[in-house]
Design a protein around this motif. Structure first.
Motif, PDB file in Angstrom:
ATOM      1  N   ALA A  38      42.797  18.315  -4.088  1.00 22.07           N
ATOM      2  CA  ALA A  38      43.632  19.462  -4.863  1.00 22.07           C
ATOM      3  C   ALA A  38      44.946  19.797  -4.323  1.00 22.07           C
ATOM      4  N   ALA A  53      49.557  21.502 -17.155  1.00 20.20           N
ATOM      5  CA  ALA A  53      48.729  21.909 -15.916  1.00 20.20           C
ATOM      6  C   ALA A  53      47.238  22.085 -16.336  1.00 20.20           C
ATOM      7  N   ARG A  54      47.284  22.905 -17.406  1.00 20.78           N
ATOM      8  CA  ARG A  54      45.707  23.145 -17.909  1.00 20.78           C
ATOM      9  C   ARG A  54      44.967  21.836 -18.064  1.00 20.78           C
ATOM     10  N   LEU A  68      46.922  17.178  -6.762  1.00 24.33           N
ATOM     11  CA  LEU A  68      47.019  17.845  -8.074  1.00 24.33           C
ATOM     12  C   LEU A  68      48.012  18.953  -8.192  1.00 24.33           C
ATOM     13  N   VAL A  69      47.949  19.721  -7.137  1.00 26.00           N
ATOM     14  CA  VAL A  69      48.865  20.875  -7.343  1.00 26.00           C
ATOM     15  C   VAL A  69      50.245  20.388  -7.094  1.00 26.00           C
ATOM     16  N   ALA A  81      40.312  15.944 -10.928  1.00 25.53           N
ATOM     17  CA  ALA A  81      39.412  17.360 -11.199  1.00 25.53           C
ATOM     18  C   ALA A  81      38.021  16.759 -10.875  1.00 25.53           C
ATOM     19  N   GLY A 120      43.953  20.129 -15.027  1.00 31.98           N
ATOM     20  CA  GLY A 120      42.821  20.540 -14.057  1.00 31.98           C
ATOM     21  C   GLY A 120      41.402  20.748 -14.833  1.00 31.98           C
ATOM     22  N   GLU A 121      41.302  20.183 -15.883  1.00 31.98           N
ATOM     23  CA  GLU A 121      40.170  20.318 -16.651  1.00 31.98           C
ATOM     24  C   GLU A 121      38.898  19.267 -16.045  1.00 31.98           C
ATOM     25  N   THR A 122      37.630  19.651 -15.967  1.00 30.07           N
ATOM     26  CA  THR A 122      36.826  18.894 -15.186  1.00 30.07           C
ATOM     27  C   THR A 122      35.582  18.521 -16.292  1.00 30.07           C
ATOM     28  N   THR A 180      44.154  10.633 -13.804  1.00 30.99           N
ATOM     29  CA  THR A 180      44.462  11.709 -14.257  1.00 30.99           C
ATOM     30  C   THR A 180      46.010  11.611 -14.895  1.00 30.99           C
ATOM     31  N   TYR A 194      35.431  17.986  -7.666  1.00 27.05           N
ATOM     32  CA  TYR A 194      34.223  18.505  -7.993  1.00 27.05           C
ATOM     33  C   TYR A 194      33.023  17.705  -7.131  1.00 27.05           C
TER      34      TYR A 194
END
Length: 355
Positions: free
Chosen positions: A330, A276-277, A333-334, A308, A280-282, A136, A312
């Motif tokens: 999660a 941020a977008r 990531l936050v 991400a 979080g993309e997978t 990431t 999943y």
């Protein structure tokens, strides 16, 4: 000459500060008795909450009308509705944050940050997300390095230099790209980079890589950065530009030394929204970077994971060890996005124009 009668109260009557609180407590009690305790109209917490709000608004309106007048009563109701809307908007955010923190802390330990999932099956207790964190950081970092200069340059052209149909066309395509689904960006990079460009440097074999994921993320970040930077640059007062021009400062130096530093806080906000977008993309990362349970420090070769994708994968495992790892990832990531946002804001505040 007008005289003032000492017996006349010149101060408008106001409700005491405790009155709205008392009305709220009474409305909650009545709603509890009507909708929850007696189970009228089906009962339930949601119906009880809605009933309490309605009873509060009606009670406050009636009490304020009697004491303060209809105009002040309408003002109180409008203010109460604004606070109610704010509370309603914050509830999902607070609920999500509380859920992520409470469930993510259970598996957040030293092993989670120092080990990968290499050799760890779905029914093994150990394992971590070190490989996903590395992926990431590399993918989002490369995408940011590509996107920020291009986005700022595009925004400067649109606002400061662009005129006529070309600027209109660029603005139109930026708006269109803003709504492109992430899977489309992943498919585009899969067809272009993985299947066409990579075989040229890989003996004719297509291959996944972290750089392909970074390029796919940059496609998603570019319109957001460009659009947000454009709006922030437009907000810079024209008087600042005119003052610099009057002193004989060239236009390019005015943009670099006056316009951009003034708009820097807004630009940083737009960049962090795009980051941020992207973090979080997978789907696009899964399409062009594949997935890997081991650590890959080279973003230019080999499969690479991300947080991400890790979330999943772990959330879909039919094991009691998967969901805790997903929640911990999660939370990581936050926390990562929050840390980057705070750091960027602190750096932007050091700008003398933002003080």
């Amino acid at each position: 000459m007008t005289t003032i009668n000492p017996g006349v109260d010149l101060k408008a009557r106001r409700l005491p500060s405790w009155a709205p609180v008392a009305v709220a407590v009474g409305a909650a009690a009545v709603a509890y008795l009507l909708f929850y305790s007696l189970e009228a109209f089906g009962g339930g917490l949601i119906l009880t909450g809605v009933g309490a709000v309605l009873l509060f608004l009606v009670g406050l309106l009636a009490l304020a009308t009697v004491v303060e007048g209809s105009r002040a009563a309408r003002n109180r109701i409008a203010t109460s509705l604004i606070y109610a809307a704010l509370t309603l908007a914050l509830l999902p955010l607070v609920s999500v944050a509380a859920t992520v923190v409470t469930k993510g802390l259970a598996r957040l330990d030293g092993e989670f940050f120092t080990h990968s999932m290499n050799g760890i099956t779905a029914f093994d207790e150990g394992g971590g997300a070190y490989h996903a964190i590395i992926g990431t950081l590399q993918q989002v970092g490369i995408a940011t390095l590509i996107t920020v200069p291009l986005g700022i340059a595009g925004a400067i052209y649109i606002v400061e230099y662009g005129r006529g149909r070309l600027a209109t066309a660029i603005r139109f395509f930026v708006d269109v790209m803003t709504g492109i689904p992430s899977i489309v960006a992943g498919l585009f990079m899969l067809a272009f980079w993985v299947l066409i460009v990579t075989p040229v440097f890989n003996d004719g074999r297509a291959g996944y890589s972290g750089i392909a994921a970074a390029l796919a993320l940059s496609v998603l970040m570019l319109p957001t950065v460009t659009r947000s930077c454009e709006e922030m640059i437009r907000l810079v007062p024209a008087a600042l530009r005119e003052g610099a021009y009057a002193l004989g400062v060239p236009k390019w130096k005015t943009i670099m030394r006056i316009v951009l530093p003034t708009a820097l806080p807004g630009i940083v906000t737009g960049v962090m929204l795009a980051v941020a977008r992207a973090a979080g993309e997978t789907a696009p990362v899964l399409l062009v970077a594949g997935n890997s349970a081991s650590i890959n420090m080279n973003p230019f070769e080999g499969n690479q994971s991300s947080l991400a994708i890790y979330i999943y994968d772990q959330a879909a495992l039919a094991s009691k060890y998967g969901p805790p790892r997903a929640w911990a990832a999660a939370l990581t990531l936050v926390g990562l996005v929050l840390t980057l946002t705070i750091a960027a804001k602190l750096l932007a505040r050091r700008n003398k124009f933002a003080r």
